[in-house]
Write an enzyme that holds these catalytic residues in place. Structure first.
Site, PDB file in Angstrom:
ATOM      1  N   LYS A 243      45.391  50.388  49.500  1.00 14.15           N
ATOM      2  CA  LYS A 243      43.935  50.389  49.517  1.00 14.15           C
ATOM      3  C   LYS A 243      43.422  50.661  50.932  1.00 14.15           C
ATOM      4  CE  LYS A 243      43.407  46.703  46.007  1.00 14.15           C
ATOM      5  NZ  LYS A 243      42.553  47.367  45.003  1.00 14.15           N
ATOM      6  N   ARG A 317      47.353  45.178  35.072  1.00  7.08           N
ATOM      7  CA  ARG A 317      47.633  45.398  33.645  1.00  7.08           C
ATOM      8  C   ARG A 317      49.127  45.346  33.342  1.00  7.08           C
ATOM      9  NH1 ARG A 317      44.527  50.914  33.768  1.00  7.08           N
ATOM     10  NH2 ARG A 317      43.514  49.671  35.393  1.00  7.08           N
TER      11      ARG A 317
END
Length: 464
Positions: A243, A317
């Protein structure tokens, strides 16, 4: 929370007392109509108090001492229902009681308790603030339970990752379980591979603290089975798809799903609801090292589905998928997962309105109704079947990061759905777990979302 940072805070609530000073919560229309304490009314008019939402005017007595406070509810009382949280930070120390308010006493007490929250684990605590007498006709235990759960979720999220890694999250998990005599078990490190949780292992294996799956069991065997699953990514660098700094700054909150699931479990256990409760938290840090999983890797899953990694920053996820598969093996009557899963959810609905997903129409209606009733904003989003094609991968069964950038929250929910058994009553909550700005009932920082609405649904379905 790390023990050396834990501070026991005094309750924001006071016992019933004749010494408690009155609060008159009034609108501008109330001031024009009158009909409440004449001295306070005269003071308000002379001071030019217009009852703007959230404003406070202290009122003196004839002896010059503090005699009470006026609290503004706006033009016609059409303020935010939790505006009363402002009182916890605006009133001087001392005990207070609600003398007049068009907002129900339970709502005022809840807002006050939530608004009194302060995270002071790393600084010198401020002196005791004001305390509120919970009105006699209000369920004081229920209010205290809700406020304590919100505080737990906020504390866990606010604690930085150097003190809230997988080790500390496990410690907090065990402490919660121990308080309510719940049973815990943990699968950690390479045992995750041996026991069939390969994606939890893959996401967390690069970190110094090993990945793990936390499990808690509480309640009565034979009661309706309720399983809660929370994403416990204690810090998310994004992995090898790292990120940018601005996006990484608040990533201590990426275990917000775990924090909220633990807070909801606390409410359920504290109320003694007649359920067979199971809590599952995959606790990992998505870090960077030679052991990191890579873009282009294909991972196996507990379900047997293969997953192509198209972005290592779509890791939540993956750990949830193994946990949801495991959850379904016990055939729960209700399965709920909570996760700080996608930025797309915030683009769609903003920070204060988490989306939820379910194919169960009755459950969806119950959640929507409870959301309004307890002032815990939620909005149903669709598990839109045509988008399932976007979750397909070229060389594996599924991709963890569909191309195109559209409908990111929906496609993440559809990904998770592939790991939930078809007949399971399931709801997925894509929360932010964070307040980006100060609100009367919520300071900037970690936030509890959806847990009060979910507790309302569960407690109505399974009353004590």
């Amino acid at each position: 929370m790390a023990p050396h940072h834990h501070i026991e805070r005094p309750s924001p609530f006071a016992p019933m007392s004749d010494e408690a000073l009155p609060i008159w919560a009034v609108s501008r229309a109330d001031i024009e109509r009158g009909g409440f304490d004449e001295t306070a009314l005269a003071w308000a008019k002379n001071a030019g108090f217009t009852a703007a939402e959230g404003t406070v005017l202290l009122t003196p007595g004839r002896d010059g001492k503090l005699a009470g406070a006026l609290f503004g509810l706006g033009e016609n009382g059409d303020c935010h229902p939790l505006a009363g949280g402002r009182l916890a930070r605006a009133l001087p120390a001392g005990d207070w009681r609600i003398e007049k308010s068009s907002i129900p006493g339970a709502v005022m007490a809840l807002a006050f308790g939530m608004g009194a929250y302060r995270f002071e684990s790393y600084k010198k605590p401020k002196p005791q603030g004001p305390r509120l007498v919970i009105p006699a006709d209000v369920d004081a235990e229920a209010i205290a339970r809700s406020v304590a759960a919100v505080r737990l979720a906020r504390d866990l999220v606010n604690t930085p990752a150097n003190d809230m890694g997988p080790d500390a999250l496990e410690q907090a998990f065990r402490a919660l379980a121990g308080h309510y005599q719940a049973k815990t078990s943990v699968v950690a490190g390479d045992d995750l591979i041996a026991k069939g949780f390969p994606m939890i292992h893959a996401v967390g294996r690069a970190a110094d603290q090993p990945p793990r799956l936390l499990e808690m069991r509480w309640g009565r065997a034979g009661a309706p089975k309720l399983t809660l699953v929370g994403k416990g990514v204690c810090f998310d660098t994004g992995g090898l798809d790292i990120k940018p700094p601005a996006s990484m700054l608040n990533m201590k909150k990426d275990m917000g799903g775990a924090a909220n699931v633990m807070a909801l479990a606390m409410m359920i256990m504290d109320a003694g609801l007649p359920v067979d409760l199971r809590v599952l938290i995959p606790a990992v840090e998505n870090s960077i090292s030679a052991q990191s999983f890579r873009p282009g890797d294909v991972l196996s899953s507990r379900k047997g589905l293969s997953v192509q990694i198209d972005n290592t920053d779509a890791e939540g996820r993956l750990v949830l998928a193994d946990a949801l598969t495991y959850a379904c093996e016990d055939k729960p009557d209700l399965l709920i997962d909570m996760a700080t899963l996608t930025g797309a959810a915030r683009v769609a609905l903003g920070p204060d309105l988490p989306p939820f997903y379910t194919d169960d129409e009755t459950l969806a209606g119950d959640i929507a109704t409870a959301s309004v009733d307890v002032i815990d904003p939620l909005w149903r989003m669709p598990l839109y079947k045509p988008y399932e094609a976007d979750v397909a991968a070229r060389i594996a069964d599924l991709t963890n990061a569909p191309a195109g950038g559209f409908a990111g929250s929906i496609t993440a929910a559809l990904f998770l759905k592939r790991f939930v058994e078809p007949d399971t009553c399931w709801a997925h909550f894509d929360i932010l777990g964070w307040s980006p700005k100060d609100r009367p009932h919520a300071p900037i920082g970690g936030e509890a979302q959806a847990i009060r609405a979910l507790f309302s649904v569960i407690s109505q379905r399974h009353p004590v």
